[in-house]
Design an enzyme around this catalytic site. Structure first.
Site, PDB file in Angstrom:
ATOM      1  N   GLN A  36     -23.698  -3.649  29.518  1.00 10.15           N
ATOM      2  CA  GLN A  36     -22.942  -2.721  30.368  1.00 10.15           C
ATOM      3  C   GLN A  36     -22.156  -3.514  31.404  1.00 10.15           C
ATOM      4  OE1 GLN A  36     -25.470   0.134  32.462  1.00 10.15           O
ATOM      5  NE2 GLN A  36     -24.041   0.048  34.163  1.00 10.15           N
ATOM      6  N   SER A  91     -20.449  -3.479  37.355  1.00 14.74           N
ATOM      7  CA  SER A  91     -20.340  -4.115  38.674  1.00 14.74           C
ATOM      8  C   SER A  91     -19.375  -5.298  38.634  1.00 14.74           C
ATOM      9  CB  SER A  91     -21.697  -4.619  39.130  1.00 14.74           C
ATOM     10  OG  SER A  91     -22.548  -3.551  39.387  1.00 14.74           O
ATOM     11  N   GLU A 110     -28.859   6.298  32.972  1.00 12.96           N
ATOM     12  CA  GLU A 110     -29.610   5.186  33.549  1.00 12.96           C
ATOM     13  C   GLU A 110     -30.739   5.730  34.412  1.00 12.96           C
ATOM     14  OE1 GLU A 110     -27.387   2.630  36.216  1.00 12.96           O
ATOM     15  OE2 GLU A 110     -28.800   0.983  35.893  1.00 12.96           O
ATOM     16  N   GLU A 136     -29.491   2.003  50.681  1.00 13.28           N
ATOM     17  CA  GLU A 136     -28.556   2.674  51.599  1.00 13.28           C
ATOM     18  C   GLU A 136     -27.796   3.779  50.865  1.00 13.28           C
ATOM     19  OE1 GLU A 136     -29.010  -0.592  51.408  1.00 13.28           O
ATOM     20  OE2 GLU A 136     -29.948  -0.879  53.354  1.00 13.28           O
TER      21      GLU A 136
END
Lengths: 390, 374
Positions: A110, A113, A228, A359
């Protein structure tokens, strides 16, 4: 015949007609019988039945001792890629990719990012430019598991820099052996390389490897990420298992009776147990069709606890915790390497980063569960190319 | 470590208890009533107590044969959660939970038939008098002496931190038998030699009293030492308190979220700042963790071995979570949260006092460690 009986009969047939000695052939037969993803259409590894029946199939195969580790070996393909192809691919694409994915003949990775796009995935910069029936891709991806052995990669690219970031993305399946693809190991703080960096230098992708429309890449990426979360989200584990088991083992081995250490150990045990009970409660509520806020807390709690528990385990070891057995070897991890507490401690730092930082998870809880207002955004309705980056 | 499979799905019965309780408490024991009671001398309103009794709450877990409703601890825990949410004042925890469970666990059938109907109907208020020293939560610390006298007993000692002792008609007292074991005794609060003084409480919605016993006539509960029954009742007390704490913590979370949505600074609702949003998200996380432990414990109360794990687990987690959430609630509200006028302090005081009543979190973790063999 009920759906359950039909599935059971097919499982019986699979088990009686196919040997476990050749796993790939077995998985091929499983796919052909529609038992790979039972909720997929017939002819594509499924039977068009309820998704819940897959758990029954998997359980029966496990109980019979049949090979089921394809799901582990090709986790990104079988766990996420298949659902994306099923939802967004053409029949031709499904025919081409699903079967060899399930048999593990073709491993998937995948490519999401980027060095400049982590939490803000939609800001990604890898460019794909159309050239006739092909696209030319240039850019860099990072944190790519399995890239070094993968045949195919799920790739999100920027195809239109002139529109706001979510709208200018397009999703492709890229041949990882194509010219211009370079995979480099990415060594992490444990001294191992679980992940890769992937560089694209004018890599050509045929247009028939595009998934869904040009500009629909964000939607397709969301399908991937939702699966995911399903893949990560919890099987209920036994009490006292996981990283707390290692802490307890080290405590007992140490023979210590230090009340301060013991208090800390019990505190962590209690929090871990509450996390486990929350997962069980969330799973029951979700199955009953009444999921509550409890389901959104798991990833966050797990990441925090795993970091604290692995850190405490190293402290329990005293000065021995300052050793690093085997040293930093700068290698790729081999299969199921044993994980000494010191390595587990280092590896756990990623838990609050990978799969959504803590976060971001707190933003999701704050905004979607508690209904708090979003942060004002400076990149909204702004063409991607005008959004500051750095 | 035989964990139990339990179900958390709300049943129609539980939903009904919850909605009835919430409606009644909001309607009849809203914050203005709580504030009035907390500033009153006794912190108690007998007519309100009568209403609770008429709803069947005081006898919720007492057998129907003794005038109760015959429900289990899960039903009781829902009620407690709602009362915690409303910071309801009064001797419910003392009488309907602690004293009632001690009698159920330690008394003979004859004694139960004698004592429980009054508790179920609310005519009798009872409390449990166990502790004598500020950190003396272990039964080893019971020093009150029980001496045999004719066919009965005479108690001497001083009990402290007795929940709502000033309201009690009956005291269930832990005292040391001549052989050194702990027995449970029932004492008439009006008997000669009993003197009860209310002590000013950090949490004015739940009062504490000093009880001096000076050669007081008492009846032993059960046929012998009652330590096992007492220990069981105390564990049930932990579970009860934990569920109450979950209700209070949930309310604090809701107050914070509401404020974060409506309070504007720098031209934005403060909940849009991550500093506040993340704090609220963490509050939710802590509340849900605590809820899991409290709900689980309430569902294994009939399994003494498992309760040895589940009760201190819930107690340690819920009391710390409630205190933390109640404190953060003040912080999210800023200056207004520190005022007497705002309700945040009612919860903060309840939370802090609750971490100290039946053992502090460290004490509970010590017990949990013992139960786990760590």
């Amino acid at each position: 015949m009920s759906d359950t009986e039909r599935v059971d009969a097919l499982v019986d047939r699979l088990l009686s007609e196919h040997s476990f000695d050749d796993p790939q052939a077995f998985w091929g037969a499983q796919y052909d019988l529609g038992l790979a993803w039972v909720w997929f259409p017939e002819g594509f590894g499924g039977l068009g039945l309820a998704r819940g029946l897959q758990a029954r199939i998997n359980r029966r195969l496990d109980e019979a001792g049949a090979p089921t580790w394809n799901r582990r070996v090709n986790i990104l393909g079988i766990g996420m890629g298949a659902a994306v192809i099923a939802a967004h691919g053409t029949d031709e694409q499904k025919r081409r990719w699903l079967r060899p994915m399930f048999t593990t003949e073709e491993i998937w990775c995948q490519l999401f990012s980027e060095p400049g796009a982590g939490s803000d995935l939609a800001g990604l910069a890898t460019r794909a430019v159309r050239d006739g029936d092909e696209w030319v891709v240039t850019g860099q991806k990072v944190w790519t598991t399995l890239a070094h052995i993968a045949k195919w990669g799920m790739l999100v690219t920027r195809t239109d820099p002139d529109v706001p970031k979510h709208r200018g993305l397009t999703y492709f399946v890229v041949d990882m052996q194509a010219p211009g693809v370079e995979v480099r190991p990415l060594y992490q703080i444990t001294g191992e390389a679980e992940f890769n960096e992937v560089f694209f230098d004018e890599v050509r992708i045929p247009d028939d490897q595009r998934l869904d429309e040009v500009g629909a890449g964000w939607r397709v990426a969301m399908t991937t990420l939702m699966n995911e979360r399903v893949a990560i989200g919890g099987d209920t584990v036994p009490r006292g298992s996981g990283s707390i088991a290692e802490a307890v083992r080290v405590w007992k081995e140490s023979g210590s009776e230090d009340p301060v250490l013991r208090d800390e150990l019990v505190r962590l045990w209690a929090e871990w147990e509450a996390f486990r009970l929350t997962a069980a409660r969330a799973s029951e509520m979700a199955k009953a069709g009444t999921p509550g806020p409890e389901g959104s807390t798991g990833k966050l709690v797990w990441a925090d606890l795993n970091k604290r528990i692995t850190s405490f385990t190293v402290e329990l070891m005293g000065m021995e915790g300052a050793l690093y057995p085997g040293g930093y070897r700068l290698v790729r991890p081999e299969g199921r390497d044993e994980m000494p507490p010191q390595k587990a401690f280092l590896r756990a730092r990623a838990n609050s980063i990978e799969g959504g930082t803590s976060e971001i998870m707190m933003n999701i809880i704050g905004e979607r569960v508690l209904g708090l207002p979003p942060e004002p955004r400076t990149d909204k309705d702004v063409p991607w190319k005008e959004v500051p980056r750095g | 470590m035989a964990e139990r499979q339990v179900s958390y799905a709300p049943t129609e019965e539980l939903d009904l208890i919850r909605s009835t309780a919430r409606e009644f408490l909001e309607d009849r024991v809203g914050i203005p009533v709580v504030r009035e009671l907390m500033m009153s001398e006794t912190g108690f309103d007998r007519s309100l107590w009568k209403e609770l009794a008429d709803l069947g709450w005081t006898g919720l877990t007492i057998d129907e044969a003794h005038g109760g409703a015959g429900y289990g601890f899960v039903e009781l825990s829902v009620l407690l959660e709602e009362m915690g949410r409303a910071v309801t004042p009064g001797p419910f925890l003392a009488s309907a939970v602690m004293a009632t469970e001690a009698i159920k666990a330690a008394a003979t059938p004859t004694q139960q038939a004698e004592l429980l109907p009054g508790l179920a109907s609310g005519e009798t208020i009872a409390t449990l008098a166990v502790w004598e020293r500020p950190r003396g939560w272990a039964l080893d610390d019971v020093a009150t002496i029980a001496a045999p006298a004719d066919s009965a007993w005479v108690l001497s000692g001083r009990k402290r931190f007795v929940l709502d002792g000033h309201l009690a008609d009956l005291l269930i007292v832990a005292a040391r038998l001549p052989e050194g074991e702990v027995g449970l005794f029932v004492v008439d609060a009006g008997a000669e030699g009993v003197s009860i003084t209310q002590a000013p409480a950090l949490d004015p919605t739940r009062r504490l009293a000093d009880v001096v016993l000076d050669g007081v006539a008492a009846e032993l509960l059960g046929d012998g030492p009652g330590a096992a029954g007492l220990a069981h009742a105390l564990r049930l007390g932990l579970v009860a308190l934990a569920n109450e704490e979950v209700g209070g913590a949930q309310r604090c979370l809701e107050m914070s979220v509401e404020h974060a949505k409506t309070r504007y600074q720098f031209g934005r609702p403060i909940g849009s700042f991550q500093a506040i949003k993340h704090r609220c998200a963490e509050m939710l996380v802590r509340v849900e963790q605590a809820r899991s432990a409290a709900y689980y414990a309430a569902r294994v109360t009939d399994d003494p071995e498992e309760l040895e794990i589940a009760a201190p687990l819930a107690a340690a987690l819920c009391s710390e979570a409630y205190l933390w959430v109640a404190g953060e609630n003040i912080q999210v509200h800023g200056g207004i949260g520190f005022t007497w006028e705002h309700d945040a302090h009612l919860y903060f005081k309840r939370a802090k006092a609750s971490t100290l009543l039946f053992g502090d979190p460290r004490h509970h973790r010590r017990r949990l460690g013992d139960a786990l063999g760590l």
